[in-house]
Design a protein around this motif. Structure first.
Motif, PDB file in Angstrom:
ATOM      1  N   HIS A 173       0.846  -1.196   0.000  1.00 24.24           N
ATOM      2  CA  HIS A 173       0.000   0.000   0.000  1.00 24.24           C
ATOM      3  C   HIS A 173       0.880   1.244   0.000  1.00 24.24           C
ATOM      4  O   HIS A 173       2.031   1.211   0.448  1.00 24.24           O
ATOM      5  N   ASP A 174       0.321   2.327  -0.473  1.00 25.44           N
ATOM      6  CA  ASP A 174       0.986   3.627  -0.453  1.00 25.44           C
ATOM      7  C   ASP A 174       1.373   3.979   0.976  1.00 25.44           C
ATOM      8  O   ASP A 174       0.544   3.918   1.885  1.00 25.44           O
ATOM      9  N   ASN A 175       2.636   4.374   1.179  1.00 27.97           N
ATOM     10  CA  ASN A 175       3.119   4.623   2.538  1.00 27.97           C
ATOM     11  C   ASN A 175       2.487   5.847   3.183  1.00 27.97           C
ATOM     12  O   ASN A 175       2.594   6.036   4.392  1.00 27.97           O
ATOM     13  N   LYS A 176       1.821   6.702   2.393  1.00 28.50           N
ATOM     14  CA  LYS A 176       1.192   7.887   2.972  1.00 28.50           C
ATOM     15  C   LYS A 176      -0.132   7.547   3.654  1.00 28.50           C
ATOM     16  O   LYS A 176      -0.518   8.188   4.623  1.00 28.50           O
ATOM     17  N   THR A 177      -0.846   6.552   3.134  1.00 31.41           N
ATOM     18  CA  THR A 177      -2.171   6.212   3.670  1.00 31.41           C
ATOM     19  C   THR A 177      -2.232   4.807   4.251  1.00 31.41           C
ATOM     20  O   THR A 177      -3.296   4.336   4.624  1.00 31.41           O
ATOM     21  N   ILE A 178      -1.098   4.157   4.348  1.00 34.61           N
ATOM     22  CA  ILE A 178      -1.049   2.772   4.804  1.00 34.61           C
ATOM     23  C   ILE A 178      -1.558   2.610   6.231  1.00 34.61           C
ATOM     24  O   ILE A 178      -2.159   1.591   6.586  1.00 34.61           O
TER      25      ILE A 178
END
Length: 262
Positions: A173-178
């Motif tokens: 997953h995207d590390n900004k919204t994980i």
């Protein structure tokens, strides 16, 4: 005997020739000073070290440190967006004078690049919902088919998961919204560095760092540098040494590093 002497002289001449060629190649230090610009590769997705805001600006511990390094050189920063998957290819391709943003020291990276002197020790731990802390204390508890593990692709978190948690369900997953994935119960565990886990614990109520000083894997953080450029590495190391000796580095950490009780 004569042939041995000729062979030895030939080997010496070849070595001296290679050394001379290496010396003729300008250091990144000279290139940065000549261009008036420091190319900094950073992912922009790893708080509190590097984060790309919606307005296009960067912020974080290593963003401030990059600006400090540039200031010491009398040059401007050129931000070079990268990802954890493309960080090393970008470094090898010469897109970066330095890689910054919570980068972990690994032997795989060391094969292709240099590291600065060590910034901090920061090992891998689980980040989970607070209600599940007791369920995910050990590798044995996490390494099960029913456990949903979530990581950003391409970094040391993924490498740890593949090496030590092969039985768990691994998703990316995207590390900004994980972190919201954990709160929304679409995942159970994220393995990450203790500093990031503690930062997210304070930023997002409901998430808890599991045993933040008892690492599942020892780790160090440093800045990534082009391989074989000792002149540039020496400058960066000396700048970093002075930053720590004067307290400037610790002051920057204090702006960003969030831990319980602060």
């Amino acid at each position: 005997m004569k042939n041995l002497k000729i062979s030895a002289i030939t080997t010496l001449l070849i070595g001296l020739s290679g050394f001379a060629q290496a010396q003729e190649s300008p250091s990144h230090l000279d290139k940065v000073l000549e261009k008036g610009q420091l190319a900094v590769c950073t992912t922009g997705d790893y708080k509190p070290y590097t984060f790309l805001r919606q307005d296009g600006g960067y912020e974080g511990i290593d963003i401030e440190m990059a600006q400090s390094l540039a200031q010491s050189l009398g040059v401007k920063v050129q931000w070079v967006p990268t990802t954890w998957k493309t960080l090393m290819p970008d470094m090898v391709a010469g897109k970066c004078d330095i890689g910054m943003g919570g980068i972990s020291v690994t032997l795989e990276r060391q094969k292709k690049a240099f590291f600065s002197s060590t910034l901090d020790v920061d090992g891998k731990i689980p980040l989970v919902r607070c209600e599940d802390v007791s369920r995910y204390q050990t590798i044995e508890q996490i390494n099960k088919p029913e456990v949903r593990l979530i990581e950003p692709a391409g970094g040391t978190n993924e490498a740890f998961a593949r090496a030590y948690l092969p039985e768990a369900q691994l998703n990316f997953h995207d590390n900004k919204t994980i972190f919201q994935e954990l709160l929304d119960k679409r995942a159970d565990v994220m393995i990450t560095d203790s500093s990031e886990a503690l930062y997210q614990q304070k930023r997002m109520p409901g998430l808890c760092a599991v045993n933040p000083t008892n690492y599942m894997q020892y780790g160090e953080k440093a800045y990534l540098l082009p391989r074989d450029d000792m002149t540039w590495k020496s400058y960066v190391d000396q700048w970093l040494h002075l930053s720590k000796a004067t307290g400037a580095y610790q002051k920057t950490l204090g702006h960003w590093l969030a831990v319980p009780g602060q």
